[in-house]
Design a protein around this motif. Sequence first.
Motif, mmCIF file in Angstrom:
data_model
loop_
_atom_site.group_PDB
_atom_site.id
_atom_site.type_symbol
_atom_site.label_atom_id
_atom_site.label_comp_id
_atom_site.label_asym_id
_atom_site.label_seq_id
_atom_site.Cartn_x
_atom_site.Cartn_y
_atom_site.Cartn_z
ATOM 1 N N ARG A 37 3.205 -1.400 -8.083
ATOM 2 C CA ARG A 37 3.095 0.084 -8.524
ATOM 3 C C ARG A 37 3.591 0.103 -10.118
ATOM 4 O O ARG A 37 4.225 -0.741 -10.652
ATOM 5 C CB ARG A 37 3.809 1.245 -7.907
ATOM 6 C CG ARG A 37 3.720 1.150 -6.281
ATOM 7 C CD ARG A 37 3.648 2.493 -5.894
ATOM 8 N NE ARG A 37 5.217 2.614 -5.668
ATOM 9 C CZ ARG A 37 6.024 3.836 -5.284
ATOM 10 N NH1 ARG A 37 5.158 4.681 -4.671
ATOM 11 N NH2 ARG A 37 7.090 3.878 -5.468
ATOM 12 N N GLN A 38 2.489 0.802 -10.810
ATOM 13 C CA GLN A 38 3.039 1.126 -12.286
ATOM 14 C C GLN A 38 4.259 1.750 -12.470
ATOM 15 O O GLN A 38 4.806 2.510 -11.966
ATOM 16 C CB GLN A 38 1.844 2.081 -12.775
ATOM 17 C CG GLN A 38 1.907 1.899 -14.293
ATOM 18 C CD GLN A 38 1.454 0.794 -14.875
ATOM 19 O OE1 GLN A 38 0.504 0.160 -14.501
ATOM 20 N NE2 GLN A 38 1.893 0.282 -16.147
ATOM 21 N N ASP A 39 5.119 0.876 -13.316
ATOM 22 C CA ASP A 39 6.451 1.598 -13.810
ATOM 23 C C ASP A 39 7.431 1.268 -12.581
ATOM 24 O O ASP A 39 8.608 1.805 -12.392
ATOM 25 C CB ASP A 39 6.528 3.011 -14.137
ATOM 26 C CG ASP A 39 5.702 3.012 -15.498
ATOM 27 O OD1 ASP A 39 5.596 2.299 -16.199
ATOM 28 O OD2 ASP A 39 4.732 4.245 -15.572
ATOM 29 N N VAL B 277 0.944 -1.142 -0.123
ATOM 30 C CA VAL B 277 -0.229 -0.049 0.117
ATOM 31 C C VAL B 277 0.967 1.287 -0.069
ATOM 32 O O VAL B 277 1.970 1.365 0.592
ATOM 33 C CB VAL B 277 -1.034 0.031 1.317
ATOM 34 C CG1 VAL B 277 -2.063 -1.150 1.122
ATOM 35 C CG2 VAL B 277 -0.154 -0.209 2.459
ATOM 36 N N GLU B 278 0.393 2.240 -0.387
ATOM 37 C CA GLU B 278 1.220 3.440 -0.869
ATOM 38 C C GLU B 278 1.591 4.066 0.594
ATOM 39 O O GLU B 278 2.826 4.736 0.552
ATOM 40 C CB GLU B 278 0.400 4.425 -1.766
ATOM 41 C CG GLU B 278 1.147 5.565 -2.162
ATOM 42 C CD GLU B 278 2.136 5.395 -3.372
ATOM 43 O OE1 GLU B 278 3.279 5.822 -3.323
ATOM 44 O OE2 GLU B 278 1.626 4.544 -4.112
ATOM 45 N N ALA C 31 1.594 -10.117 -10.956
ATOM 46 C CA ALA C 31 0.111 -10.303 -10.821
ATOM 47 C C ALA C 31 -0.177 -10.806 -9.382
ATOM 48 O O ALA C 31 -1.075 -10.577 -8.990
ATOM 49 C CB ALA C 31 -0.198 -11.471 -11.841
ATOM 50 N N GLU C 32 0.865 -11.524 -8.723
ATOM 51 C CA GLU C 32 0.671 -11.812 -7.483
ATOM 52 C C GLU C 32 0.585 -10.665 -6.524
ATOM 53 O O GLU C 32 -0.327 -10.594 -5.454
ATOM 54 C CB GLU C 32 1.734 -12.747 -6.943
ATOM 55 C CG GLU C 32 1.839 -14.229 -7.688
ATOM 56 C CD GLU C 32 3.170 -14.966 -7.625
ATOM 57 O OE1 GLU C 32 3.069 -16.288 -7.551
ATOM 58 O OE2 GLU C 32 4.193 -14.357 -7.450
#
Length: 277
Positions: free
Chosen positions: A220-222, A94-95, A176-177
């Motif tokens: 997270r993306q990228d 989580v962020e 994916a996991e």
Amino acid sequence: MGVKIKVGIIGGSGFEDPSIFKDQVEKEVTTPFGKPSDVLIEGVTNGVPFVFLSRHGRKHQFQPSDVNYRANIWALKKAGCTHILATTATGSLVEDYKPGDLVILDDFIDRTWGRPCTFYDNTRGGPFGVCHLPMKPAFCERARQAMITAAKARDYPFHETGTAVVIQGPRFSTRAESLMHRQWGGHLVNMTTAPEVVLAKEVGLSYAAVALVTDYDCWRQDEKSVSVGEVMATFAKNMDKARTLILDTIQLLKADKDDSYLEEHVLTQAGSVMYKE
């Protein structure tokens, strides 16, 4: 009760060296379940006896699935420990749980397999019967609150709760996991909380764990894939926080005059065992 506490400290990745403790005595032991990961290192910190054990061995020679968790916990129990305080390196799901933050774990999701997760398997010298152990709460709440108090007093960046998704390892998660673990409600991902916490509860010990966030896993993306170098660099940078938190928590547990919770752990364990005819 007036129990004199003795604290087992399980050092996770990055906390293999117990040099912060003085007047150490090394003891090599064995158990009905085999040898623990390393020698037991006994000593005293500010009047409280402790036993330090490196989870992966002081040379980090055991991968997560090869750690003899049963021997580790059994050895600490037989050494007279009333509590276990553990450290663990974790990735964040989580962020808001940022690298460098501490997290006082309160729950877990077990995704491991093939790891012996009970002492009640008819091992010669082990206990007899079948143990159906309740895992709510998963961790000792009194020890958790002591850790929370210690973290607040030091003004450390930390989180009072966290669910760790425990993966088999030694590899890290796929993206994916990682996304799946987020959907399950996990806050963190690591490789060692299970079955360690289960086994500690199965012998009636107070167990609490502080997780040190080392990375953002790979959800997270990228985001770059997590690496051993990143994990160890972050842990090394923040290791003093985890060590200090453990030492402060020990003093708070020592000062706690109501130790009835220790008897409750013992009663929970005893009430969970079904004996064969």
